[in-house]
Motif scaffolding. Sequence first.
Motif, PDB file in Angstrom:
ATOM      1  N   SER A   9      38.791  45.551  35.813  1.00 40.77           N
ATOM      2  CA  SER A   9      38.324  44.203  35.523  1.00 40.77           C
ATOM      3  C   SER A   9      36.993  43.969  36.210  1.00 40.77           C
ATOM      4  CB  SER A   9      39.334  43.164  36.013  1.00 40.77           C
ATOM      5  OG  SER A   9      38.807  41.855  35.868  1.00 40.77           O
ATOM      6  N   THR A  10      36.055  43.393  35.466  1.00 39.95           N
ATOM      7  CA  THR A  10      34.797  42.936  36.058  1.00 39.95           C
ATOM      8  C   THR A  10      34.816  41.420  36.210  1.00 39.95           C
ATOM      9  OG1 THR A  10      33.776  42.821  33.859  1.00 39.95           O
ATOM     10  CG2 THR A  10      33.500  44.867  35.099  1.00 39.95           C
ATOM     11  N   HIS A  11      35.889  40.801  35.784  1.00 45.19           N
ATOM     12  CA  HIS A  11      36.064  39.351  35.884  1.00 45.19           C
ATOM     13  C   HIS A  11      36.636  39.024  37.255  1.00 45.19           C
ATOM     14  CE1 HIS A  11      37.636  35.325  34.914  1.00 45.19           C
ATOM     15  NE2 HIS A  11      36.770  35.311  33.925  1.00 45.19           N
ATOM     16  N   TRP A  12      36.404  37.805  37.737  1.00 46.14           N
ATOM     17  CA  TRP A  12      36.879  37.423  39.076  1.00 46.14           C
ATOM     18  C   TRP A  12      38.373  37.135  39.119  1.00 46.14           C
ATOM     19  CZ3 TRP A  12      39.246  32.735  38.893  1.00 46.14           C
ATOM     20  CH2 TRP A  12      38.909  31.886  37.832  1.00 46.14           C
ATOM     21  N   GLY A  13      38.981  36.759  37.998  1.00 48.95           N
ATOM     22  CA  GLY A  13      40.337  36.245  38.033  1.00 48.95           C
ATOM     23  C   GLY A  13      41.407  37.318  37.953  1.00 48.95           C
ATOM     24  N   THR A  14      42.585  36.993  38.478  1.00 45.77           N
ATOM     25  CA  THR A  14      43.763  37.850  38.360  1.00 45.77           C
ATOM     26  C   THR A  14      44.382  37.655  36.986  1.00 45.77           C
ATOM     27  OG1 THR A  14      44.233  37.799  40.719  1.00 45.77           O
ATOM     28  CG2 THR A  14      46.066  38.322  39.256  1.00 45.77           C
ATOM     29  N   SER A  15      44.635  38.759  36.300  1.00 44.28           N
ATOM     30  CA  SER A  15      45.316  38.725  35.005  1.00 44.28           C
ATOM     31  C   SER A  15      46.808  38.961  35.223  1.00 44.28           C
ATOM     32  CB  SER A  15      44.758  39.790  34.059  1.00 44.28           C
ATOM     33  OG  SER A  15      43.446  39.501  33.658  1.00 44.28           O
ATOM     34  N   HIS A  16      47.606  38.012  34.801  1.00 45.52           N
ATOM     35  CA  HIS A  16      49.057  38.155  34.896  1.00 45.52           C
ATOM     36  C   HIS A  16      49.600  38.664  33.569  1.00 45.52           C
ATOM     37  CE1 HIS A  16      49.443  36.213  38.834  1.00 45.52           C
ATOM     38  NE2 HIS A  16      48.442  35.441  38.441  1.00 45.52           N
ATOM     39  N   PHE A  17      50.441  39.684  33.651  1.00 42.73           N
ATOM     40  CA  PHE A  17      51.041  40.307  32.470  1.00 42.73           C
ATOM     41  C   PHE A  17      52.566  40.246  32.571  1.00 42.73           C
ATOM     42  CE2 PHE A  17      46.871  42.226  32.583  1.00 42.73           C
ATOM     43  CZ  PHE A  17      46.528  42.408  31.255  1.00 42.73           C
ATOM     44  N   LYS A  42      37.932  42.292  39.493  1.00 42.83           N
ATOM     45  CA  LYS A  42      36.899  43.006  40.259  1.00 42.83           C
ATOM     46  C   LYS A  42      37.387  44.346  40.791  1.00 42.83           C
ATOM     47  CE  LYS A  42      33.624  39.841  40.081  1.00 42.83           C
ATOM     48  NZ  LYS A  42      32.327  40.082  39.421  1.00 42.83           N
ATOM     49  N   GLY A  43      37.954  45.189  39.933  1.00 42.71           N
ATOM     50  CA  GLY A  43      38.350  46.487  40.438  1.00 42.71           C
ATOM     51  C   GLY A  43      39.128  47.297  39.433  1.00 42.71           C
ATOM     52  N   LEU A  44      39.400  48.549  39.808  1.00 43.81           N
ATOM     53  CA  LEU A  44      40.206  49.486  39.035  1.00 43.81           C
ATOM     54  C   LEU A  44      41.534  49.668  39.752  1.00 43.81           C
ATOM     55  CD1 LEU A  44      40.537  51.712  36.810  1.00 43.81           C
ATOM     56  CD2 LEU A  44      39.483  53.295  38.434  1.00 43.81           C
ATOM     57  N   THR A  45      42.652  49.472  39.052  1.00 48.87           N
ATOM     58  CA  THR A  45      43.964  49.590  39.688  1.00 48.87           C
ATOM     59  C   THR A  45      44.922  50.353  38.779  1.00 48.87           C
ATOM     60  OG1 THR A  45      44.563  47.401  38.817  1.00 48.87           O
ATOM     61  CG2 THR A  45      43.795  47.503  41.093  1.00 48.87           C
ATOM     62  N   VAL A  46      45.827  51.085  39.414  1.00 44.20           N
ATOM     63  CA  VAL A  46      46.882  51.819  38.718  1.00 44.20           C
ATOM     64  C   VAL A  46      48.214  51.326  39.258  1.00 44.20           C
ATOM     65  CG1 VAL A  46      47.875  54.090  38.225  1.00 44.20           C
ATOM     66  CG2 VAL A  46      45.388  53.837  38.448  1.00 44.20           C
TER      67      VAL A  46
END
Length: 722
Positions: free
Chosen positions: A440-448, A464-468
């Motif tokens: 994500s390059t967006h500031w917000g947390t995406s909830h799934f 703002k990061g790459l996560t696995v």
Amino acid sequence: MKHWTKGLAVAATLTLAATAHAADTRLQAVMKKLDAGEPITLATVGGSITTGYAATPPREQGWAALLAKSLGPKVKLVNAGISGTDSAAAVQRLQAQVLDAAPDLVVVEFGVNDQWLDPAVRGSSYEAILRKLLAAKKPPAVVVLGLTQQGNQPRDATDLQLKLAAHYGLTALDFGAWMQARVAAGTDRWAALYDEPVHPNGIGHQRIAQALGETLRTATSSNAVTTALPSPLHGRAHEFTRLLMNDALKPYQNSGFSRGGEVHPEWTGQQPGWQAKTDDAEARFLVWGSEVAVFHAESEHYRNLEARVDDGPWGTLRGHVPERKGYLGWHYTVVGRDLEPTAHLLQVRVKRDEWVGSGRPASLLAIMSAGIVPPALRTSAFQQEPPSNRMGQIPADDARLRWVGRIAAGALSSSKLLAWSGSELRARFTGRELSLEFSSTHWGTSHFTVEIDGRALPLAVPGKGLTVWRLREPLADGEHTLRLIKRTEASMAEASFHGLRLAEGGRLLDPPPPRALKLEFYGDSITAGACNGDVNDDQYDDLYYHDGTRAYGALTATKLDADYVGIAVSGIGVTATWNELLMPQVWNRYAPRLDAAQAPPDARAPDVVLANLGQNDHGFPASKGQRIAPDFAPRYLAFVRGLRARYPNAKLVLLAGGMTAWKDEPAIPRALQQVVATLRGEGDARVWTYTFQAFAYAHPRIDVHAQMADELTRFLQTEVLK
């Protein structure tokens, strides 16, 4: 302090029954105040034994009153005993009935009643009482009173409570062991203390007070320093509760229930709950938390209820208890547990059993929830892993993955941009492991919501990061179904999905078939599901509670087994906006940004296109004391013409409602009617308008969304899809 000395000769043999821990400096301080002749407040919390039941008169000759008298004339007693209640109910009333009195010393008694409490609850609820007391602004000294039934049996709950006392360094009295030592020494008899197995008689209350006095006396011998709270042994769910009672206990749907039923005579301030006498009575309530329970009366005269949370299994609320002859009992019955700690819908109905047609009442007094935890305490079924080299990863653009929604190419090659809430991945696979990679390059947390084999698991993907994210627990052998659905609305967070990784030997299978029907919604915060799970006032600090998958549009699609596309932005309108953009500027883009690419018409056109706009066209100017734009109607018509041009064969439904703009501003429903009249006058017969009857003054919660979905489903089935 000579009034404590009676029985001290026997007490010397009872070191295992009464334990004063070195860290219990609070109790030592209280005892020093008493020795100095200073006043203290003593609070007792428990069940009927704490109220003084079976002593005459109870509030004067029960153990709590006797203990207070033995401690001296400057002791103020706050007796928060309530008959028939356990620690799960006590957590709900602890603040109002104990902590608000700012006690110096609290004695906690639930050994007998917690024996009948659900074993899966009693550890967490009792521990929560201790933690809430010890974490109070003015922490009192806390003493655990471990009572048992006559003969020191059974002990499951008491043993658990004594272990918790040791864990928190609290002074505890194991009264069963104390009394058994006296019996073994030939100085006392169990039969002298009880006229029935559960409640001690007047002599029994005297013995409890005596044992407590001896226990408190031992606290003066240590000078250790109080330490911070240790980690909990049973989790922290019951530290975060919500009580729905009195006026707060209001169903959002009701058929056959009316205000009434017994109140607890010892629970000050209670008003009647809800009762029913008809066989088909049903009521639904909005609730929150990871555990939902119903607090209800039980007696020989009541009949049973049954309840469930969301679409979970039905459970019986046992109101008919033949052994309760001549008096009421009260029970905390868990209906849903291990839930996602957010908003839920509770359904209660009269159980159809042997009492059908009897006219007997069934009732509930309160709904008690636990596990409304702050963000820092939310647990996840996924654990974060370092990004890998992607060897063996199945990319997001694999043909065996089915995507539903308006989804663009993502930030990296072969990834997918997930902006709009409701964007969905569907897949089938084999293997016992699953990992998901996002950026994500967006500031917000995406909830799934990650749904595996029908089980929904929340996943928060930070901006703002790459996560696995790897599933913590292995799956069963065999085939599995996967749905990955974005909950957070597009203007608040975006994420790119890179792909998934399976267990070694796991295979991606052909995708599930497409759903037969497709619905596409355009709207504002109502359609986006903003605030629909919020516990109190509308808020935008914690978007975990904002869930587009539980907004009315997504719910309607689920009811019709349809694919769902949601193009919705909080604060947006056709002529006015709380932010910067209007719907005509972003309605055909991959994200609600002017730099987002315009999306071509879907390869598979929606069967029905629905628009619910106008709330902000009224609300924003109204906040400035202004009226809706005079050209709202023609500009709304222009927007609808754009929808028709994009989807020439779709059925169009123009919606109003969910909040109050259509009630407050007649220009909105009038404009919708004019649009329908205009298009039909031009020969376009595939256009309708519908106004929701369900609404809320603030953002609608999931209960209002559920009602809206019911309304809309009926309308589509009877008027549009027929």
